[in-house]
Design a protein around this motif. Structure first.
Motif, mmCIF file in Angstrom:
data_model
loop_
_atom_site.group_PDB
_atom_site.id
_atom_site.type_symbol
_atom_site.label_atom_id
_atom_site.label_comp_id
_atom_site.label_asym_id
_atom_site.label_seq_id
_atom_site.Cartn_x
_atom_site.Cartn_y
_atom_site.Cartn_z
ATOM 1 N N SER B 27 0.834 -1.212 0.000
ATOM 2 C CA SER B 27 0.000 0.000 0.000
ATOM 3 C C SER B 27 0.862 1.253 0.000
ATOM 4 O O SER B 27 0.556 2.234 -0.696
ATOM 5 N N VAL B 28 1.935 1.212 0.773
ATOM 6 C CA VAL B 28 2.857 2.358 0.773
ATOM 7 C C VAL B 28 3.443 2.550 -0.618
ATOM 8 O O VAL B 28 3.559 3.677 -1.115
ATOM 9 N N HIS B 29 3.788 1.435 -1.219
ATOM 10 C CA HIS B 29 4.370 1.494 -2.560
ATOM 11 C C HIS B 29 3.381 2.116 -3.539
ATOM 12 O O HIS B 29 3.743 2.988 -4.351
ATOM 13 N N ARG B 30 2.131 1.679 -3.447
ATOM 14 C CA ARG B 30 1.119 2.232 -4.357
ATOM 15 C C ARG B 30 0.901 3.717 -4.084
ATOM 16 O O ARG B 30 0.771 4.524 -5.006
ATOM 17 N N ALA B 31 0.870 4.065 -2.806
ATOM 18 C CA ALA B 31 0.688 5.481 -2.456
ATOM 19 C C ALA B 31 1.840 6.320 -2.989
ATOM 20 O O ALA B 31 1.648 7.422 -3.518
ATOM 21 N N ALA B 32 3.034 5.779 -2.855
ATOM 22 C CA ALA B 32 4.205 6.514 -3.345
ATOM 23 C C ALA B 32 4.123 6.681 -4.861
ATOM 24 O O ALA B 32 4.431 7.760 -5.396
ATOM 25 N N ALA B 33 3.683 5.642 -5.534
ATOM 26 C CA ALA B 33 3.571 5.739 -6.996
ATOM 27 C C ALA B 33 2.545 6.786 -7.390
ATOM 28 O O ALA B 33 2.778 7.589 -8.317
ATOM 29 N N SER B 34 1.422 6.811 -6.680
ATOM 30 C CA SER B 34 0.399 7.824 -6.979
ATOM 31 C C SER B 34 0.932 9.228 -6.729
ATOM 32 O O SER B 34 0.733 10.142 -7.532
ATOM 33 N N PHE B 35 1.609 9.379 -5.621
ATOM 34 C CA PHE B 35 2.152 10.690 -5.268
ATOM 35 C C PHE B 35 3.152 11.169 -6.318
ATOM 36 O O PHE B 35 3.084 12.304 -6.802
ATOM 37 N N LEU B 36 4.055 10.275 -6.695
ATOM 38 C CA LEU B 36 5.083 10.668 -7.664
ATOM 39 C C LEU B 36 4.458 10.949 -9.028
ATOM 40 O O LEU B 36 4.886 11.873 -9.741
ATOM 41 N N GLY B 37 3.452 10.180 -9.364
ATOM 42 C CA GLY B 37 2.758 10.440 -10.628
ATOM 43 C C GLY B 37 2.099 11.810 -10.618
ATOM 44 O O GLY B 37 2.127 12.544 -11.612
ATOM 45 N N ASN B 38 1.542 12.170 -9.476
ATOM 46 C CA ASN B 38 0.897 13.474 -9.358
ATOM 47 C C ASN B 38 1.910 14.608 -9.473
ATOM 48 O O ASN B 38 1.675 15.609 -10.153
ATOM 49 N N VAL B 39 3.049 14.417 -8.807
ATOM 50 C CA VAL B 39 4.088 15.458 -8.862
ATOM 51 C C VAL B 39 4.604 15.596 -10.289
ATOM 52 O O VAL B 39 4.885 16.705 -10.769
ATOM 53 N N ASP B 40 4.708 14.476 -10.961
ATOM 54 C CA ASP B 40 5.214 14.504 -12.341
ATOM 55 C C ASP B 40 4.289 15.266 -13.280
ATOM 56 O O ASP B 40 4.721 15.705 -14.353
ATOM 57 N N ARG B 41 3.059 15.402 -12.886
ATOM 58 C CA ARG B 41 2.147 16.151 -13.754
ATOM 59 C C ARG B 41 2.457 17.638 -13.753
ATOM 60 O O ARG B 41 2.061 18.370 -14.643
ATOM 61 N N VAL B 42 3.160 18.082 -12.700
ATOM 62 C CA VAL B 42 3.503 19.508 -12.623
ATOM 63 C C VAL B 42 4.982 19.733 -12.907
ATOM 64 O O VAL B 42 5.354 20.571 -13.729
ATOM 65 N N LEU B 43 5.803 18.988 -12.196
ATOM 66 C CA LEU B 43 7.245 19.205 -12.320
ATOM 67 C C LEU B 43 7.837 18.230 -13.331
ATOM 68 O O LEU B 43 7.421 17.076 -13.412
ATOM 69 N N VAL B 44 8.828 18.705 -14.038
ATOM 70 C CA VAL B 44 9.453 17.874 -15.068
ATOM 71 C C VAL B 44 10.830 17.434 -14.577
ATOM 72 O O VAL B 44 11.650 18.268 -14.190
ATOM 73 N N GLY B 45 11.052 16.120 -14.614
ATOM 74 C CA GLY B 45 12.390 15.588 -14.312
ATOM 75 C C GLY B 45 12.809 15.706 -12.864
ATOM 76 O O GLY B 45 14.010 15.706 -12.576
ATOM 77 N N LYS B 46 11.850 15.841 -11.951
ATOM 78 C CA LYS B 46 12.211 15.978 -10.537
ATOM 79 C C LYS B 46 11.691 14.788 -9.727
ATOM 80 O O LYS B 46 11.417 14.909 -8.530
ATOM 81 N N THR B 47 11.584 13.656 -10.364
ATOM 82 C CA THR B 47 11.016 12.487 -9.685
ATOM 83 C C THR B 47 11.860 12.058 -8.494
ATOM 84 O O THR B 47 11.326 11.732 -7.433
ATOM 85 N N GLU B 48 13.171 12.077 -8.695
ATOM 86 C CA GLU B 48 14.041 11.610 -7.601
ATOM 87 C C GLU B 48 13.942 12.526 -6.398
ATOM 88 O O GLU B 48 13.877 12.074 -5.243
ATOM 89 N N VAL B 49 13.910 13.832 -6.676
ATOM 90 C CA VAL B 49 13.793 14.782 -5.561
ATOM 91 C C VAL B 49 12.434 14.618 -4.884
ATOM 92 O O VAL B 49 12.333 14.602 -3.650
ATOM 93 N N ALA B 50 11.394 14.464 -5.693
ATOM 94 C CA ALA B 50 10.053 14.282 -5.116
ATOM 95 C C ALA B 50 9.991 13.013 -4.282
ATOM 96 O O ALA B 50 9.349 12.978 -3.220
ATOM 97 N N GLU B 51 10.685 11.975 -4.745
ATOM 98 C CA GLU B 51 10.700 10.728 -3.989
ATOM 99 C C GLU B 51 11.375 10.928 -2.628
ATOM 100 O O GLU B 51 10.915 10.417 -1.605
ATOM 101 N N LEU B 52 12.439 11.714 -2.628
ATOM 102 C CA LEU B 52 13.122 11.955 -1.362
ATOM 103 C C LEU B 52 12.284 12.832 -0.435
ATOM 104 O O LEU B 52 12.324 12.679 0.790
ATOM 105 N N VAL B 53 11.522 13.767 -1.017
ATOM 106 C CA VAL B 53 10.605 14.565 -0.189
ATOM 107 C C VAL B 53 9.560 13.646 0.444
ATOM 108 O O VAL B 53 9.229 13.763 1.633
#
Lengths: 484, 337
Positions: B27-53
């Motif tokens: 569930s955490v994994h799925r939540a993280a994937a959803s969160f990162l997907g959402n961030v990717d809709r706004v920010l470009v190429g910042k997935t790693e930073v978003a993951e660390l946040v």
């Protein structure tokens, strides 16, 4: 195992020699047993040689005393090895230490029962000096597999030559066969250990005892087989063959002996210089050797003893020169003495390789059985260890700071076709090593199959390796910078 | 993601935290994937930073975003806040900002005749502290108690902050005029220090395309809520850390203290933070156990800002990041012999 171990393994005898010249770091846990083995060999061959010289020269030097005195010399010199005088003042303290050592050993020799009669002191001092040199020789020797191998060969050559001389001179050598057997056991042990480093044994409990047990078993089995084959007919054929060889040598020696002056005074120096089994006249089935031949033999033996002494002293002086030049190697530096540089090196290396193969096969069968009875998690870890050894054998040892995933990526860059197998084994290992989960039977079987496929892959070596290693390192550095 | 949160809440209620259920981690994994997907809709190429946040959020830590202006620090903070669906507050730091402007004040209510606490902007779930180094040390220190203990004290009254509580502070490392460098105690409160870096040419072109029309941030919908984030945090606390890996982390932190170029090494709080961050990262990747790779990945962002490099080493060009990387290359990883 260092990465450069297999660089010279292009094939044939070179490969065999490279295998036998494996060097272990001096700081390894095997240092103490290696030092003990080298010491035992040193004592053995010195005992055999000096016993024969003592009997031949009527010095009445008992082997028992030597075996007591020599370790003292060795201990003093091993201690001296760690004594580091300041630069520029090495030779004088060393000379003082050497003189003190010789005097100390001479005193000890006298104290142990040798009576220093009139005119015997020079002999005792010379004997003490020889013992001291032997001790120095061992004290300066780095305890490595290669040094053990070299010692084994030297000791065996000395042993065989001495036994031949003893047989020729009819000097009783009751301890000879036992010393020879000890040489063989220790030598096989050393060869097995040396080869085991290449074969991929990991340091673990029982390794030393295991190899020792296999070595002794090998000797026993070999002895039984030889005993079974050595029927009276075979022995008679050997005797006939030897007698024929001896007649040829005898003819040659007699021809050479005629060049020496016929002086009967020197004939009585030895304790009955007769050919085996006979007395008087030209050698033929039990006759005494002619005086000319005996003189040649005596001179040859003296030359042999002198050469050995020169070798010992030369080796010692070389060490001293290196020492005074400040070329002391650090403990971690390897000092490989190639086996091929010693007499009969190829033959001994081949024998060692054969023996090590047997040891390795026994070990492999044992481990296969052990994997079967282990838990799934332990089996996965054991398979991962095999993978580590497999890669290390090709020169791609894991660096201590590398994680399993990083290491797998590195190997995958070297051998892309093995990438799925590497990934599978590493993933399974990560789970059993860092989590509380136990691997299932199905997963273990999959890992086994992956390992079976992986071990058939060939990692690049030599020039291929040099070209490939640089690129992944550059890539990994880039990845690291990007990540951070 | 919501179903995942329900699962975790149920398991949390049954008291199964030490024994991690793989479903919860999934569930955490799925939540993280959803969160990162959402961030990717706004920010470009910042997935790693978003993951660390996200890791910092799951590990109940705080993040210091440090980079030059215009790289999307504030945008990242706003996107994270919007994606989490939590109460978002912003504090724009200036030299004349007072501690009471952050924590809140007691004001006199004339109707009731008593003093009433009026909460400041710190009373939110996701707090963007913009240009934190422009605030005075006095105001910066007002954040210490909030970041470490999740509470603020105003006069004699102690008020608990809402949970989850994530501080996303930004600072510009280049323009130093009129700024107050963060003290070590303040830096130590941040779990991670991240740098965004310049985008590549293709990424920058994609940014132009994406922000040509409607602001994507305005259309961003939350993918979680505060309650679910709390449940995710509880799951992450139960991720297994092998004792050998604990020793590895201790050795790593110890190596920073013994390094000759370091005046002040990482603190035990750093070890603790590194472990919690590694647990969160493992859970975000769908694992219920930590790998040495998690530790290595997080070592630089979790430790570098806590080191005080000696002046002579700094003059030689040595940075805290170099020292951490050196330690990573030297400390042995616990693997088979």
């Amino acid at each position: 195992m260092s990465e450069g171990t297999n660089e010279g393994s292009s094939g044939g005898l070179n490969k065999v020699r490279a295998v036998a010249a494996v060097q272990s770091p001096a700081s390894s846990p095997m240092r103490v047993p290696l030092l003990l083995i080298v010491g035992a060999m040193e004592i053995l061959w010195a005992g055999v040689l000096l016993d024969l010289v003592g009997r031949y020269q009527s010095l009445a030097v008992p082997v028992g005393t030597l075996l007591l005195v020599l370790p003292v010399s060795i201990l003093i010199n091993v201690s001296l090895r760690h004594w580091r005088p300041s630069r520029g003042a090495r030779l004088i303290p060393f000379a003082v230490g050497m003189a003190l050592g010789v005097c100390g050993i001479a005193a000890l020799w006298v104290a142990l029962g040798q009576r220093a009669g009139q005119g015997e002191w020079p002999t005792i001092l010379c004997g003490a000096g020889v013992l001291w040199c032997l001790g120095v020789r061992l004290g300066w020797r780095r305890p490595s597999f290669a040094s053990v191998l070299r010692e084994f060969q030297l000791g065996l050559v000395v042993f065989l030559a001495t036994m031949f001389a003893a047989w020729l001179l009819q000097v009783p050598m009751a301890t000879g066969p036992f010393l020879g057997a000890a040489f063989v056991v220790l030598g096989l042990l050393a060869l097995g250990m040396a080869r085991s480093g290449v074969y991929g044994f990991s340091a673990g409990r029982g390794r030393f005892l295991f190899i020792l047990a296999v070595s002794v078993s090998t000797v026993l089995v070999t002895g039984i087989v030889v005993a079974a084959l050595a029927t009276p007919d075979v022995l008679q054929a050997l005797r006939d063959g030897f007698a024929w060889v001896w007649r040829q040598i005898d003819g040659l020696l007699a021809a050479v002996g005629r060049w020496f002056p016929q002086d009967s005074g020197a004939a009585g120096a030895g304790p009955g210089l007769q050919a085996p089994g006979g007395a008087g006249g030209e050698f033929a089935a039990g006759d005494v050797l002619p005086e000319s031949v005996l003189r040649v033999v005596r001179v040859a033996f003296d030359v042999f003893a002198m050469v050995m002494a020169i070798l010992v002293i030369g080796s010692f002086m070389l060490r001293v020169v290196e020492w005074t030049r400040g070329r002391r190697l650090r403990a971690s530096e390897a000092y490989v003495e190639p086996l091929g540089h010693t007499p009969g090196g190829g033959l001994w290396a081949t024998l060692g390789r054969l023996h090590a193969y047997l040891v390795g096969e026994v070990r492999r069968l044992w481990r296969r059985r052990a994997v079967g009875v282990r838990s799934e998690a332990e089996s996965v870890r054991e398979l991962y260890r095999r993978m580590l050894r497999w890669a290390a054998k090709s020169g791609y040892a894991r660096r201590p700071a590398q994680t399993p995933v990083e290491y797998a990526r590195f190997l995958a860059a070297m051998c892309p076709e093995a990438s799925p197998e590497l990934e599978m084994i590493t993933r399974a290992y990560d789970r059993v090593r860092y989590s509380r989960d136990a691997a299932g039977v199905a997963e273990l079987e999959a890992v086994r199959q992956a390992w079976t496929r992986l071990r058939t892959c060939r990692l690049p070596r030599g020039k291929e390796r040099v070209q490939l290693v640089a690129a992944p390192l550059r890539e990994s550095r880039v990845v690291c910078e990007e990540t951070t | 993601m919501k179903e995942g949160g329900e699962t975790m809440r149920a398991e949390s209620a049954r008291g199964r935290q030490p024994e991690m259920a793989s479903a919860a981690v999934e569930s955490v994994h799925r939540a993280a994937a959803s969160f990162l997907g959402n961030v990717d809709r706004v920010l470009v190429g910042k997935t790693e930073v978003a993951e660390l946040v996200l890791v910092a959020l799951l590990a109940e830590g705080h993040v210091l975003l440090e980079d030059v202006p215009g790289l999307g620090k504030t945008m990242l903070a706003k996107t994270v806040a919007r994606s989490l669906g939590c109460e978002f507050r912003r504090i724009q730091c200036t030299p004349d900002l007072l501690p009471s402007d952050v924590t809140g004040v007691q004001i006199f209510d004339q109707q009731s005749g008593t003093f009433v606490f009026r909460p400041g902007p710190i009373m939110g779930n996701v707090i963007l502290v913009d240009e934190i180094n422009r605030a005075t040390p006095r105001t910066q220190s007002a954040l210490l108690e909030a970041m470490q203990e999740g509470q603020v004290t105003v006069d004699v009254e102690t008020v608990s902050l809402p949970r989850p509580f994530l501080v996303l502070a930004t600072q510009n490392p280049v323009e130093l005029e009129g700024t107050f460098p963060l003290p070590e105690a303040q830096l130590d409160r941040f779990l991670l220090r991240l740098r965004l870096g310049y985008p590549g040419p293709q990424e920058e072109a994609e940014v132009l395309t994406r922000f040509c029309g409607v602001d994507p941030l305005a259309e961003l919908a939350p993918v979680t809520d505060a309650e679910e984030v709390l449940a995710l945090q509880a799951v992450c606390r139960g991720v297994y850390v092998d004792p050998a890996l604990r020793d590895y982390m201790v050795s790593l932190v110890g190596a920073t203290r013994e390094h000759p170029d370091v005046r002040l090494g990482a603190s035990p709080r750093a070890s603790l933070g590194l472990q919690r961050a590694a647990q969160a990262l493992a859970a975000a990747k769908g694992r219920d156990f930590v790998l040495p790779d998690d530790v290595k990945l997080l070592a630089v962002p979790a430790l570098a800002h806590r080191l005080l490099v000696k002046t002579e080493a700094r003059l030689r060009g040595r940075t805290a990041e170099d020292i951490i990387r050196e330690a990573l290359g030297r400390v042995p990883v616990p693997v088979e012999d």
